[in-house]
Design a protein around this motif. Sequence first.
Motif, PDB file in Angstrom:
ATOM      1  N   GLU A  57      11.690  80.279  64.594  1.00 41.20           N
ATOM      2  CA  GLU A  57      12.467  79.235  65.255  1.00 41.20           C
ATOM      3  C   GLU A  57      12.851  79.689  66.657  1.00 41.20           C
ATOM      4  O   GLU A  57      13.418  80.759  66.839  1.00 41.20           O
ATOM      5  CB  GLU A  57      13.704  78.906  64.431  1.00 41.20           C
ATOM      6  N   LEU A 114      22.384  80.002  67.946  1.00 42.20           N
ATOM      7  CA  LEU A 114      22.497  81.458  67.973  1.00 42.20           C
ATOM      8  C   LEU A 114      21.465  82.141  67.096  1.00 42.20           C
ATOM      9  O   LEU A 114      21.080  83.290  67.349  1.00 42.20           O
ATOM     10  CB  LEU A 114      23.909  81.867  67.536  1.00 42.20           C
ATOM     11  N   LYS A 115      21.004  81.479  66.044  1.00 37.54           N
ATOM     12  CA  LYS A 115      20.065  82.097  65.110  1.00 37.54           C
ATOM     13  C   LYS A 115      18.613  81.939  65.556  1.00 37.54           C
ATOM     14  O   LYS A 115      17.709  82.486  64.928  1.00 37.54           O
ATOM     15  CB  LYS A 115      20.251  81.506  63.712  1.00 37.54           C
ATOM     16  N   LYS A 116      18.403  81.180  66.602  1.00 34.81           N
ATOM     17  CA  LYS A 116      17.039  80.963  67.067  1.00 34.81           C
ATOM     18  C   LYS A 116      16.661  81.994  68.132  1.00 34.81           C
ATOM     19  O   LYS A 116      17.490  82.424  68.917  1.00 34.81           O
ATOM     20  CB  LYS A 116      16.892  79.543  67.624  1.00 34.81           C
ATOM     21  N   GLU A 117      15.403  82.364  68.125  1.00 31.61           N
ATOM     22  CA  GLU A 117      14.897  83.368  69.056  1.00 31.61           C
ATOM     23  C   GLU A 117      14.720  82.763  70.449  1.00 31.61           C
ATOM     24  O   GLU A 117      14.044  81.750  70.611  1.00 31.61           O
ATOM     25  CB  GLU A 117      13.552  83.883  68.539  1.00 31.61           C
TER      26      GLU A 117
END
Length: 261
Positions: free
Chosen positions: A106, A202-205
């Motif tokens: 993601e 925040l959790k996505k690259e």
Amino acid sequence: MKKVLLLILLFICGFYFSQQIHVKYLRVLSSFTTSYEDLYIKNNQVLSIQDSIIINNRLTDSWTLGVNLDNGKKPTKQYFVSDLDKDKNDETEKNFFFTSNVDSREFFIYDKVPKPDWKIEENQIKTIAGYKCIKATGTFRGSKIIAYFTKDLPYSTGPFKFYGLPGLILDIRAENKDYNIWKAESVDVNDKTAVTFKPQFLKKEKISLKDYVAAKEAHMNKIFAKVADALPKTNFKTKITTNQRFTVEQKYEWENDSETK
């Protein structure tokens, strides 16, 4: 009299920009499939959300199974975040932040999108979702596009990454194609949907646009190779073309002609 007209104009503009606008677009992905895209506008903030649900093509009444190419993982909605520039007439490029996924990874991508060189055709009019719209033509990242916008909604934006006209784009499509189409089905100028215009991913690259495009095309080429291997072995050679782009974005700013042939 001029002061009265100016006050009325300011009141109208103030009303629109204080309200939340919601436009629902039918988004044609291919000759057979469509999805939806929801555009929200409020206080110079713009958020567009592309649905991941693939349905039959309502423009042609055709149907095919939607194939998920991301390792069987359920596709997620994609978000496009931008702003309305106060100096929209002088704007030559706009900052977009969008999400996507490739091979179960993601991503959160930053994109600086050049403004199309629009040509407005004031005498070409059609009604879309109850609004009088004017035709404009231009080029967007290698694709010739046709748009219809309305001055009744004074927002220089539209679905996906489209912008730069003196009004909201309610219909836009790649020229001479039956896909890459966005067509407004409804417009709500007093929408009450709870919307986070600056969502956190925040959790996505985080990745550059150039690296994202390379990753996406490498993944698609692997899929094409699997398809080619699965084809029956015959005396006729079957060629599977790689590096095809099925989106409206056919050529990016860092590419020259030799790289995209």
